[in-house]
Scaffold this motif. Sequence first.
Motif, mmCIF file in Angstrom:
data_model
loop_
_atom_site.group_PDB
_atom_site.id
_atom_site.type_symbol
_atom_site.label_atom_id
_atom_site.label_comp_id
_atom_site.label_asym_id
_atom_site.label_seq_id
_atom_site.Cartn_x
_atom_site.Cartn_y
_atom_site.Cartn_z
ATOM 1 N N LEU A 229 0.817 -1.211 0.000
ATOM 2 C CA LEU A 229 0.000 0.000 0.000
ATOM 3 C C LEU A 229 0.853 1.266 0.000
ATOM 4 C CD1 LEU A 229 -2.797 1.323 0.164
ATOM 5 C CD2 LEU A 229 -2.700 1.050 2.653
ATOM 6 N N THR A 230 1.847 1.331 0.861
ATOM 7 C CA THR A 230 2.694 2.524 0.910
ATOM 8 C C THR A 230 3.431 2.725 -0.408
ATOM 9 O OG1 THR A 230 2.978 2.382 3.307
ATOM 10 C CG2 THR A 230 4.628 3.637 2.095
ATOM 11 N N ASP A 231 3.898 1.641 -1.013
ATOM 12 C CA ASP A 231 4.588 1.757 -2.302
ATOM 13 C C ASP A 231 3.641 2.270 -3.384
ATOM 14 O OD1 ASP A 231 7.004 0.873 -1.272
ATOM 15 O OD2 ASP A 231 6.567 -1.231 -1.672
ATOM 16 N N ALA A 242 7.957 3.286 -11.497
ATOM 17 C CA ALA A 242 7.237 2.018 -11.621
ATOM 18 C C ALA A 242 8.167 0.836 -11.841
ATOM 19 C CB ALA A 242 6.242 2.100 -12.771
ATOM 20 N N ASP A 243 9.433 1.092 -12.197
ATOM 21 C CA ASP A 243 10.321 -0.026 -12.520
ATOM 22 C C ASP A 243 10.990 -0.646 -11.293
ATOM 23 O OD1 ASP A 243 12.100 1.968 -11.875
ATOM 24 O OD2 ASP A 243 13.106 2.021 -13.834
ATOM 25 N N ARG A 244 10.545 -0.286 -10.112
ATOM 26 C CA ARG A 244 11.069 -0.904 -8.895
ATOM 27 C C ARG A 244 10.629 -2.360 -8.810
ATOM 28 N NH1 ARG A 244 10.860 2.549 -3.361
ATOM 29 N NH2 ARG A 244 12.521 4.030 -3.825
ATOM 30 N N ASP A 245 11.471 -3.193 -8.199
ATOM 31 C CA ASP A 245 11.102 -4.600 -8.081
ATOM 32 C C ASP A 245 10.049 -4.835 -7.002
ATOM 33 O OD1 ASP A 245 12.564 -4.258 -5.777
ATOM 34 O OD2 ASP A 245 14.215 -5.583 -6.366
ATOM 35 N N THR A 246 9.604 -3.777 -6.328
ATOM 36 C CA THR A 246 8.528 -3.896 -5.347
ATOM 37 C C THR A 246 7.157 -3.958 -6.011
ATOM 38 O OG1 THR A 246 8.556 -1.487 -5.095
ATOM 39 C CG2 THR A 246 9.768 -2.780 -3.467
#
Length: 266
Positions: A229-231, A242-246
């Motif tokens: 949610l925080t991400d 948006a390209d974070r692995d999260t």
Amino acid sequence: MNSTMAYDGHCAEIVTQTGLLASCLREEGADLTATVPSCPDWNLAQLLHHLGEAHRWVEEIVRTRADRPPPDTALRDLPRDTTESPAEVADWLTSGAELLAATLRATNPDSRIWTPLPSGSPRFFARRMAHETVIHRADATLALGADFTVGQPVALDALDEWMALGSLPEMFDFHPDRRALLGPGRTLHFHATDTPPDAAADWLVDLTGDTLAWRRAQEPAAVSVHGRLTDLLLLIYGRVPADRDTFEITGDAELLEFWLARVLFG
């Protein structure tokens, strides 16, 4: 705009979120000259003074029942240099947030006042300043390399408010380029992976009509984004890429990037 949080809750969060930011400044021994990655035109001192002046600007509007906006030069014209210490800035931020919250609490939330978007009541400013403070706390913690977390009810309401504001028809007047977002088959779904089912933490952005639209729904979409949610909050407010692995992204990633680039939050 309906809110999942009450007026008193928004007033409380203005103080709570500012207190968390102030504590971070004191504990981290903040470098006020550091660049803020999510607001690259500002250093940390400018970010903090913008937030503190915004609290005071809104407090004046609410206290005086203003029917037009007072000058906002102080929250726009932000000198890069400061002689203040992080502790002094923290104290100044805290006092401004407490003053704003006290004025809001002493005011009928349905009083008629000037607001920059439809609402015309202190309810608009209580909610807006609560989430303005949340997001600028995130900006500051990112600049300091600290961890940022926010409670589930606040994050849910912040995302709802962002969706609601971004979908107002007036936004086309302020941002004509957003009309380019509209088109057949253009839908985006965001799902929080770390919330219980009763949180209903799903947002469907519908760009297929004549206006931008959204609803809390778990439906098939052209592109779907799953993450904590925080991400998701930081992604949608333009604070992380948006390209974070999260994030788990399925479908039309180009549509996601196209949408994110045109709905930036200041």
